[in-house]
Design an enzyme around this catalytic site. Structure first.
Site, PDB file in Angstrom:
ATOM      1  N   THR A 124    -129.384-101.286 -39.192  1.00 10.86           N
ATOM      2  CA  THR A 124    -128.259-101.918 -38.504  1.00 10.86           C
ATOM      3  C   THR A 124    -128.489-101.978 -36.991  1.00 10.86           C
ATOM      4  OG1 THR A 124    -126.795-101.026 -40.196  1.00 10.86           O
ATOM      5  CG2 THR A 124    -125.766-101.825 -38.182  1.00 10.86           C
ATOM      6  N   GLU A 125    -128.061-103.091 -36.382  1.00  9.37           N
ATOM      7  CA  GLU A 125    -128.219-103.267 -34.942  1.00  9.37           C
ATOM      8  C   GLU A 125    -126.870-103.496 -34.272  1.00  9.37           C
ATOM      9  OE1 GLU A 125    -132.777-104.976 -35.051  1.00  9.37           O
ATOM     10  OE2 GLU A 125    -131.209-106.228 -34.162  1.00  9.37           O
ATOM     11  N   CYS A 170    -132.784-101.231 -51.402  1.00  4.61           N
ATOM     12  CA  CYS A 170    -132.467 -99.836 -51.109  1.00  4.61           C
ATOM     13  C   CYS A 170    -130.962 -99.652 -50.889  1.00  4.61           C
ATOM     14  CB  CYS A 170    -133.238 -99.362 -49.889  1.00  4.61           C
ATOM     15  SG  CYS A 170    -135.031 -99.488 -50.043  1.00  4.61           S
ATOM     16  N   ASN A 182    -128.571-101.365 -52.178  1.00  2.00           N
ATOM     17  CA  ASN A 182    -127.849-101.431 -53.445  1.00  2.00           C
ATOM     18  C   ASN A 182    -127.881-100.097 -54.174  1.00  2.00           C
ATOM     19  OD1 ASN A 182    -126.593-103.964 -53.679  1.00  2.00           O
ATOM     20  ND2 ASN A 182    -128.531-104.953 -54.167  1.00  2.00           N
ATOM     21  N   ALA A 219    -127.970 -97.213 -52.665  1.00  3.89           N
ATOM     22  CA  ALA A 219    -127.034 -96.370 -51.925  1.00  3.89           C
ATOM     23  C   ALA A 219    -125.592 -96.736 -52.253  1.00  3.89           C
ATOM     24  CB  ALA A 219    -127.292 -96.492 -50.428  1.00  3.89           C
ATOM     25  N   GLU A 261    -122.539-100.007 -45.351  1.00  6.38           N
ATOM     26  CA  GLU A 261    -123.205-100.535 -46.545  1.00  6.38           C
ATOM     27  C   GLU A 261    -122.378-101.628 -47.219  1.00  6.38           C
ATOM     28  OE1 GLU A 261    -125.009 -97.480 -48.952  1.00  6.38           O
ATOM     29  OE2 GLU A 261    -125.341 -96.267 -47.164  1.00  6.38           O
TER      30      GLU A 261
END
Length: 401
Positions: free
Chosen positions: A137-138, A256, A258, A260, A381
């Site tokens: 994330t940014e 990845c 998904n 989580a 997420e």
């Protein structure tokens, strides 16, 4: 009769679980009772991350537990879900750590990494001796990781990483960061190295590398017993061997994520269960107007509604777990689970607060802590809105992103 047995008497989930799944749940429930609950209120109050618990999570087999080999447990999706459920009944921060370490970082290495990367990192990560973070994330991106500005430029046999990341769990205490960056040529305006576009690649960056800086985000009113950071990548150099060889494009980090999100489906229901437990206990112990409030019709209606949503959430989690075990779980189905679990968990938590009255805002009960944590879980997420758009696209065939 205990509160837990009252819930189990009405909702016999155990009848749908296998012996090994029940064993994992028992282990996680005991771990939460012994290692998390005695200290979590004080840790949350003082924004303290209890790092010494991480090796104990590894010893219990909870880190990367769905991965085969490399010291990992090789457990099934439902067993993992039950562990996530019990840990989040303690606190969302600890389920989040297991998710970041196991589903995001270890999962990416196991799926996309080289043999050397797997051998070098996965055993130590499974033991809780090496801690990882997932830098995707940014600041400007949020729910749009496709707008990534962080770049990776080849320089001889090395890669140079430049950019910023935000809300990166564990970054300031991690030993290795999995950094996602867009590959470019000799300068940012050059044609991309990868054919077909500026491909996103993952790089394993030791956090002691010069130019890597992680700063914990201050002033959080949620997830206070865990760590989320701003990350700056200032001319960070890593060798070519740091790149995950089989992770090309946004599909890799999304896969990845998904995994989580699947854990969140179970975990959010754990937070809900902890608050439902507290509400039931208080409803039979608190007496007003000549008797326990649990004997009042309005209170019983609230408890019944909370239990119904909890049962539905757990049955959905179990259904998704069985699909995942068969390799049949789709991203849209994960979105159904994440959207429903967090939304309904917050509803349960808020209703529990009304039953607890004024005492419900104190640390004597876990309700306000869970309510605050779930606001973060609702956002990370995939926000509610993003999962609604995923489901809208699945239903109509039309993208509204």
């Amino acid at each position: 009769m205990t509160v837990a047995s009252r819930i189990d008497e009405v909702f016999d989930l155990d009848a749908l679980l296998e012996a090994d799944e029940l064993a994992w749940r028992k282990r996680a429930r005991a771990f939460t009772r012994e290692r998390i609950l005695p200290v979590i209120d004080d840790d949350w109050e003082h924004a303290y991350f209890r790092a010494e618990v991480v090796p104990a999570l590894g010893e219990a087999g909870f880190l990367g537990m769905m991965i085969e080999g490399y010291g990992c447990a090789g457990a099934g999706p439902v067993s993992y879900g039950l562990v996530a459920h019990e840990l989040e009944a303690g606190d969302s921060g600890w389920r989040t750590l297991v998710s970041v370490q196991g589903s995001l970082v270890m999962g990416a290495i196991a799926r996309y990494g080289s043999d050397d990367q797997k051998e070098d990192l996965l055993p130590g990560m499974a033991a809780g001796e090496i801690l990882g973070c997932f830098a995707l994330t940014e600041p400007q991106g949020g729910s749009d990781p496709g707008s990534m500005l962080t770049i990776a430029r080849r320089d001889g046999d090395e890669w140079v990483l430049e950019g910023r990341k935000r809300w990166i769990g564990l970054a300031s205490v991690a030993d290795v960061a999995l950094v996602w960056a867009r590959v470019v040529g000799e300068d940012e305006s050059a044609e991309p190295v990868e054919a077909g576009g500026r491909a996103v690649r993952g790089f394993l960056v030791p956090t002691e590398t010069e130019g890597f800086e992680a700063t914990p985000i201050a002033g959080k009113l949620s997830m206070r017993a865990s760590v989320q950071c701003d990350v700056v990548l200032d001319h960070v150099r890593v060798p070519d061997a740091a790149m995950l060889p089989d992770a090309i494009g946004m599909a890799a980090p999304f896969t990845c994520l998904n995994d989580a999100r699947y854990g969140i489906v179970w975990g959010a229901m754990g937070a809900a269960r902890a608050c439902l437990d507290a509400a039931i206990e208080r409803s039979v112990s608190r007496e007003v107007f000549g008797g326990p409030i649990g004997a009042k019709q309005l209170t019983q209606a609230k408890l019944a509604d909370m239990l119904v949503e909890f049962e539905k959430g757990m049955l959905l989690a179990l259904h998704l777990g069985r699909l995942k075990a068969r390799g049949a779980l789709t991203p849209a189905q994960v979105s159904v689970g994440k959207l429903n679990a967090v939304r309904e968990a917050l509803g349960i938590v808020h209703t529990a607060r009304t039953i607890l009255g004024g005492d419900g805002i104190t640390a004597a009960y876990p309700v306000m802590r869970h309510a605050a944590n779930l606001e973060s879980v609702r956002t990370y997420e995939g926000t509610d809105e993003m999962h609604q758009l995923v489901l809208g696209r699945a239903l109509t065939g039309l993208s509204a992103f």
